[in-house]
Scaffold this active site. Structure first.
Site, mmCIF file in Angstrom:
data_model
loop_
_atom_site.group_PDB
_atom_site.id
_atom_site.type_symbol
_atom_site.label_atom_id
_atom_site.label_comp_id
_atom_site.label_asym_id
_atom_site.label_seq_id
_atom_site.Cartn_x
_atom_site.Cartn_y
_atom_site.Cartn_z
ATOM 1 N N LYS A 37 0.778 -1.323 0.038
ATOM 2 C CA LYS A 37 -0.107 0.078 0.244
ATOM 3 C C LYS A 37 0.765 1.328 0.104
ATOM 4 C CE LYS A 37 -2.082 -1.426 3.915
ATOM 5 N NZ LYS A 37 -1.377 -2.518 4.125
ATOM 6 N N ARG A 61 11.458 -5.729 5.036
ATOM 7 C CA ARG A 61 11.228 -4.288 4.673
ATOM 8 C C ARG A 61 12.286 -3.202 5.473
ATOM 9 N NH1 ARG A 61 5.181 -1.865 5.313
ATOM 10 N NH2 ARG A 61 5.261 -2.789 7.393
ATOM 11 N N ARG A 63 -0.115 -9.179 13.254
ATOM 12 C CA ARG A 63 -0.970 -7.960 12.713
ATOM 13 C C ARG A 63 -1.399 -8.859 11.387
ATOM 14 N NH1 ARG A 63 4.252 -5.352 10.824
ATOM 15 N NH2 ARG A 63 3.170 -3.963 9.662
#
Ligand code: ADP
Ligand code: AMP
Length: 217
Positions: A13, A127, A171
């Site tokens: 996103k 990431r 998550r």
């Protein structure tokens, strides 16, 4: 044009929002980025949010909704915005409709970037984020030109404290239980559109941009 960018953590996103914001000249509003800035600044709200973020849990709706309401009321959002990571619960989606009603804005599309869980885990644990400008990289899939240095601003890259395997699993479970119900919410309003996010960054971007152009007319 007001676009809700949806999808599980790690779907891309933020990566897509960065490109779409430039292409469509829309402000990029990431609630996660807003919270991380508040944590860095050490504000009261940041301290509260951190308690939840560290565990991979959602920050309570009343805090998030207040922040988005304030942000959307700013003049740069008068023609719309790109919402990244909000709404994440049906209550947030309902509150967003109310806020937008007051601002005389409508949601143009809710675009979901879809990726399988195994790939999400690979993406999140690899990431890296720029400490200065927030640009996102991946050690294998989207590495910076120089190791640990941001291509855009030469800032230092770091690993988010919630990108560890255990927090990532939490998550993902929270996404399934608390966020997935908003898919139906937007399907019922004929706003939902999903794209296959398990492809090259530029291919995903081309698909989303084409959809947004088609609805913008
Ligand atoms: P989100 O904002 O949905 O949590 P990010 O945009 O931060 O996700 O992307 C998560 C990680 O996956 C980042 O390291 C990013 O560089 C990488 N990534 C994003 N899109 C792709 C893609 N299409 N293919 C491979 N890696 C990707
Ligand atoms: P993100 O940067 O989108 O991955 O968000 C990081 C963390 O910020 C999440 O795990 C939550 O703790 C918190 N957060 C971000 N957006 C929201 C939201 N809309 N509702 C509740 N918590 C959020």
């Amino acid at each position: 044009m007001l676009v809700v960018l949806m999808g599980p953590p790690g779907a891309g996103k933020g990566t897509q929002a960065e490109k779409l914001a430039a292409e469509f000249a829309l402000p990029h509003i990431s609630t996660g980025d807003i919270f991380r800035s508040a944590v860095k600044e050490g504000t009261g709200m940041g301290k509260k949010a951190k308690e939840y973020m560290d565990k991979g849990e959602l920050v309570p709706d009343e805090i998030v909704i207040g922040i988005v309401k304030e942000r959307l009321a700013k003049s740069d959002c008068s023609d719309g915005a790109l919402l990244d990571g909000f709404p994440r619960t049906v209550e947030q989606a309902q509150a967003l409709d109310e806020v937008l009603g007051d601002l005389k804005l409508n949601i143009s599309a809710a675009v979901s970037v879809d990726v399988q869980e195994e790939e999400l885990i690979n993406r999140l644990t690899g990431r890296r984020v720029c400490r200065s400008c927030g640009a996102t990289y991946h050690i294998k899939f989207n590495p910076p030109k120089v190791r640990n240095i941001c291509d855009h601003c030469s800032g230092e890259l770091y690993q988010r404290s919630d990108d560890t395997i255990d927090t990532v699993k939490e998550r993902l479970a929270i996404y399934r239980n608390q966020t997935m119900p908003i898919i139906e919410y937007y399907e019922q309003k004929n706003l939902f559109h999903s794209v296959d996010g398990a492809r090259a960054i530029d291919d995903v971007f081309v698909d989303i941009a084409a959809h947004l152009r088609s609805i913008r007319g």
